[in-house]
Design an enzyme around this catalytic site. Structure first.
Site, PDB file in Angstrom:
ATOM      1  N   GLY A  50      -9.573  -0.528  15.526  1.00 13.78           N
ATOM      2  CA  GLY A  50     -10.219  -1.164  14.377  1.00 13.78           C
ATOM      3  C   GLY A  50      -9.331  -2.077  13.570  1.00 13.78           C
ATOM      4  CG  ASP A 106     -10.420   0.554  10.869  1.00 13.62           C
ATOM      5  OD1 ASP A 106      -9.920   1.626  10.467  1.00 13.62           O
ATOM      6  OD2 ASP A 106     -11.237   0.502  11.805  1.00 13.62           O
ATOM      7  CG  ASP A 109     -15.301   7.952   6.098  1.00  8.52           C
ATOM      8  OD1 ASP A 109     -15.650   8.389   4.977  1.00  8.52           O
ATOM      9  OD2 ASP A 109     -16.046   7.999   7.092  1.00  8.52           O
ATOM     10  CE  LYS A 137     -17.155   4.158   5.226  1.00  9.40           C
ATOM     11  NZ  LYS A 137     -17.976   4.891   6.190  1.00  9.40           N
TER      12      LYS A 137
HETATM   13  P1  5GP Z   1     -11.122   8.964   8.463  1.00 12.43           P
HETATM   14  O1  5GP Z   1     -10.173   9.704   9.355  1.00 12.43           O
HETATM   15  O2  5GP Z   1     -10.482   8.428   7.202  1.00 12.43           O
HETATM   16  O3  5GP Z   1     -12.379   9.724   8.180  1.00 12.43           O
HETATM   17  O4  5GP Z   1     -11.669   7.761   9.276  1.00 12.43           O
HETATM   18  C1  5GP Z   1     -10.882   6.720   9.599  1.00 12.43           C
HETATM   19  C2  5GP Z   1     -11.392   6.076  10.859  1.00 12.43           C
HETATM   20  O5  5GP Z   1     -12.787   6.273  11.083  1.00 12.43           O
HETATM   21  C3  5GP Z   1     -11.197   4.592  10.728  1.00 12.43           C
HETATM   22  O6  5GP Z   1      -9.946   4.208  11.230  1.00 12.43           O
HETATM   23  C4  5GP Z   1     -12.337   4.036  11.523  1.00 12.43           C
HETATM   24  O7  5GP Z   1     -11.941   3.924  12.868  1.00 12.43           O
HETATM   25  C5  5GP Z   1     -13.418   5.068  11.416  1.00 12.43           C
HETATM   26  N1  5GP Z   1     -14.397   4.741  10.334  1.00 12.43           N
HETATM   27  C6  5GP Z   1     -14.538   5.332   9.144  1.00 12.43           C
HETATM   28  N2  5GP Z   1     -15.528   4.770   8.424  1.00 12.43           N
HETATM   29  C7  5GP Z   1     -16.030   3.784   9.193  1.00 12.43           C
HETATM   30  C8  5GP Z   1     -17.085   2.810   9.009  1.00 12.43           C
HETATM   31  O8  5GP Z   1     -17.772   2.696   7.982  1.00 12.43           O
HETATM   32  N3  5GP Z   1     -17.294   1.946  10.036  1.00 12.43           N
HETATM   33  C9  5GP Z   1     -16.573   1.994  11.192  1.00 12.43           C
HETATM   34  N4  5GP Z   1     -16.874   1.093  12.118  1.00 12.43           N
HETATM   35  N5  5GP Z   1     -15.578   2.884  11.394  1.00 12.43           N
HETATM   36  C10 5GP Z   1     -15.309   3.768  10.413  1.00 12.43           C
HETATM   37 MG    MG Z   2      -9.692   3.835  13.227  1.00 11.45          MG
END
Ligand code: 5GP
Ligand code: MG
Length: 185
Positions: A50, A106, A109, A137
């Protein structure tokens, strides 16, 4: 592909301006610390896939000597749009001892990805580890994670474009957008 877009959240011009600002901020922080004259060198560790477009734009605005390493972390699988347990795939960069490290991702979340990556990279005894994300987010979990550089805070919606995918597609959209509900059906 354009007919799948519900809303443009952040257009390419805003992204470009913000990426330059982030690069200036990073360069300002690291110029005094990284590279040359016996100071620790800089390594960017980018989380695939991403961050590819963000990385490509960011590094071209960063006038510092640097190395780039790529890592893969799986958290979303296929069509799932909610976070799953983050896992680093393959070996971590081994030569980070004494380096200033900037992790580039990228989007933040649940924060699982960056917390895992930071923890694992710190085991390599770098001089410092900083994290840089294009998007964060507006969730309590995301806000609880330490990230030094943040491009944009966005609502808790699933976004694609500028490198971010849904089920492997839409990474090449130049803007950050949301998709129409029927795309997920
Ligand atoms: P986390 O580990 O913080 O929950 O998620 C991070 C990863 O989840 C990011 O690097 C991305 O690859 C994916 N991700 C989280 N939210 C989104 C979103 O709204 N859209 C997309 N395409 N990927 C997301
Ligand atoms: Mg990612």
């Amino acid at each position: 592909m354009d007919s799948h877009i519900a809303r443009v959240l952040i257009d390419r011009q805003r992204i470009a301006r913000r990426v330059h600002e982030l690069a200036d901020q990073i360069a300002g922080d690291l110029r005094v610390e990284a590279g040359g004259d016996g100071r620790p060198p800089l390594t960017l560790v980018a989380v695939m896939t991403g961050s590819v477009i963000f990385l490509a734009d960011l590094i071209r605005s960063l006038p510092l000597m640097m190395s780039i390493r790529l890592i893969t972390v799986s958290s979303y699988r296929g069509k799932a749009t909610r976070a799953m347990e983050a896992r680093i795939q393959g070996p971590l960069p081994q030569d980070l001892s004494g380096q200033h490290v900037v992790v580039v991702d990228d989007i933040l979340d649940s924060g699982q990805t960056l917390e895992l990556v930071r923890r694992r990279l710190e085991q390599a005894r770098p001089a410092s580890v900083r994290c840089c994300v294009l998007l964060r987010k507006q969730t309590p979990a995301a806000r609880a994670v330490t990230v030094e550089y943040i491009g944009f805070d966005i609502p808790d919606q699933f976004v694609v474009g500028y490198g971010l995918d849904y089920n492997g597609h839409y990474r090449n959209l130049p803007d950050v957008v949301t998709l129409k509900p029927e795309v997920f059906a």
